[in-house]
Scaffold this motif. Structure first.
Motif, PDB file in Angstrom:
ATOM      1  N   PHE A   1     -15.493  13.249 -10.794  1.00  0.00           N
ATOM      2  CA  PHE A   1     -14.908  13.455 -12.297  1.00  0.00           C
ATOM      3  C   PHE A   1     -14.576  14.614 -12.292  1.00  0.00           C
ATOM      4  N   TRP A   2     -15.101  15.732 -11.810  1.00  0.00           N
ATOM      5  CA  TRP A   2     -14.862  17.049 -12.069  1.00  0.00           C
ATOM      6  C   TRP A   2     -13.422  17.387 -11.259  1.00  0.00           C
ATOM      7  N   ASN A   3     -13.189  17.201 -10.339  1.00  0.00           N
ATOM      8  CA  ASN A   3     -11.879  17.124  -9.550  1.00  0.00           C
ATOM      9  C   ASN A   3     -10.832  16.478 -10.339  1.00  0.00           C
ATOM     10  N   ASP A   4     -11.075  15.272 -10.549  1.00  0.00           N
ATOM     11  CA  ASP A   4     -10.102  14.360 -11.332  1.00  0.00           C
ATOM     12  C   ASP A   4      -9.535  15.023 -12.721  1.00  0.00           C
ATOM     13  N   MET A   5     -10.795  15.138 -13.426  1.00  0.00           N
ATOM     14  CA  MET A   5     -10.329  15.484 -14.796  1.00  0.00           C
ATOM     15  C   MET A   5      -9.745  16.668 -14.868  1.00  0.00           C
ATOM     16  N   LEU A   6     -10.252  17.615 -14.249  1.00  0.00           N
ATOM     17  CA  LEU A   6      -9.625  19.041 -14.256  1.00  0.00           C
ATOM     18  C   LEU A   6      -8.287  19.237 -13.844  1.00  0.00           C
ATOM     19  N   THR A   7      -7.823  18.232 -12.831  1.00  0.00           N
ATOM     20  CA  THR A   7      -6.449  18.400 -12.285  1.00  0.00           C
ATOM     21  C   THR A   7      -5.637  17.783 -13.399  1.00  0.00           C
ATOM     22  N   GLU A   8      -6.072  16.967 -13.994  1.00  0.00           N
ATOM     23  CA  GLU A   8      -5.399  16.214 -15.230  1.00  0.00           C
ATOM     24  C   GLU A   8      -5.360  17.130 -16.408  1.00  0.00           C
ATOM     25  N   LEU A   9      -6.226  17.774 -16.736  1.00  0.00           N
ATOM     26  CA  LEU A   9      -6.234  18.670 -17.946  1.00  0.00           C
ATOM     27  C   LEU A   9      -5.617  20.135 -17.641  1.00  0.00           C
ATOM     28  N   LEU A  10      -5.414  20.535 -16.558  1.00  0.00           N
ATOM     29  CA  LEU A  10      -4.757  21.783 -16.060  1.00  0.00           C
ATOM     30  C   LEU A  10      -3.118  21.438 -15.928  1.00  0.00           C
ATOM     31  N   LYS A  11      -2.737  20.183 -16.157  1.00  0.00           N
ATOM     32  CA  LYS A  11      -1.235  19.973 -16.196  1.00  0.00           C
ATOM     33  C   LYS A  11      -0.663  20.601 -17.474  1.00  0.00           C
ATOM     34  N   VAL A  12      -1.627  20.542 -18.652  1.00  0.00           N
ATOM     35  CA  VAL A  12      -1.119  21.250 -19.874  1.00  0.00           C
ATOM     36  C   VAL A  12      -1.789  22.598 -19.922  1.00  0.00           C
ATOM     37  N   LYS A  13      -0.852  23.489 -19.802  1.00  0.00           N
ATOM     38  CA  LYS A  13      -1.147  24.759 -20.037  1.00  0.00           C
ATOM     39  C   LYS A  13      -1.838  25.250 -21.159  1.00  0.00           C
TER      40      LYS A  13
END
Length: 157
Positions: free
Chosen positions: A52-64
């Motif tokens: 969850f940590w890796n997947d969600m942070l990857t998606e959330l980092l797409k929005v600067k």
């Protein structure tokens, strides 16, 4: 505080109603460092929480500008609640939703209460991080500094 809620300073500036004495100085905001890559998951997380940590942070980092370093402890709590939800659902597959106590009374399995509490807190945190549809509609992220076109560029003397 009763009455009409105060407008954010940015909205007051757009409307021409900004007063530094009332709204504070916008330029005094503390600059926060944004994440550029996904950090390693904390050791407290099991495999479900780490995924969850890796997947969600990857998606959330797409929005600067959406995730900053001070947000990580709250995000860790959200990942912990996610893993609690998964673990409770796995327990409920094995156990029944209803259990019989030693006196013969049928009552709800305590795992259900833990699941409900974890889901409630997870949804609250997910809303703060823009992970729900309604939260994404209200999401206000600082725009990147765009190169502004010089209005005098085409002006020739």
């Amino acid at each position: 505080m009763s009455g009409i809620p105060r407008q954010p300073a940015e909205i007051a500036k757009r409307k021409g109603l900004y007063r530094p004495s009332r709204h504070g100085n916008i330029d005094e905001k503390i600059p926060l460092e944004h994440l550029s890559e996904v950090p390693a998951p904390p050791e407290i997380l099991n495999t479900h929480g780490a995924v969850f940590w890796n997947d969600m942070l990857t998606e959330l980092l797409k929005v600067k500008g959406l995730i900053t370093i001070p947000d990580l402890p709250a995000f860790q709590i959200m990942a912990t609640k996610y893993q609690t939800i998964v673990e409770c659902n796995e327990l409920l597959k094995v156990q029944s939703k209803w259990i019989t106590d030693d006196k013969g009374n049928v009552k709800e399995n305590p795992v259900c209460q833990t699941l409900e509490k974890a889901e409630k807190l997870f949804i609250q945190l997910a809303t703060h991080f823009g992970c729900t549809p309604s939260a994404r509609n209200n999401l206000k992220v600082a725009k990147e500094d765009e190169e502004k076109e010089d209005p005098l560029k085409d002006f020739v003397l």
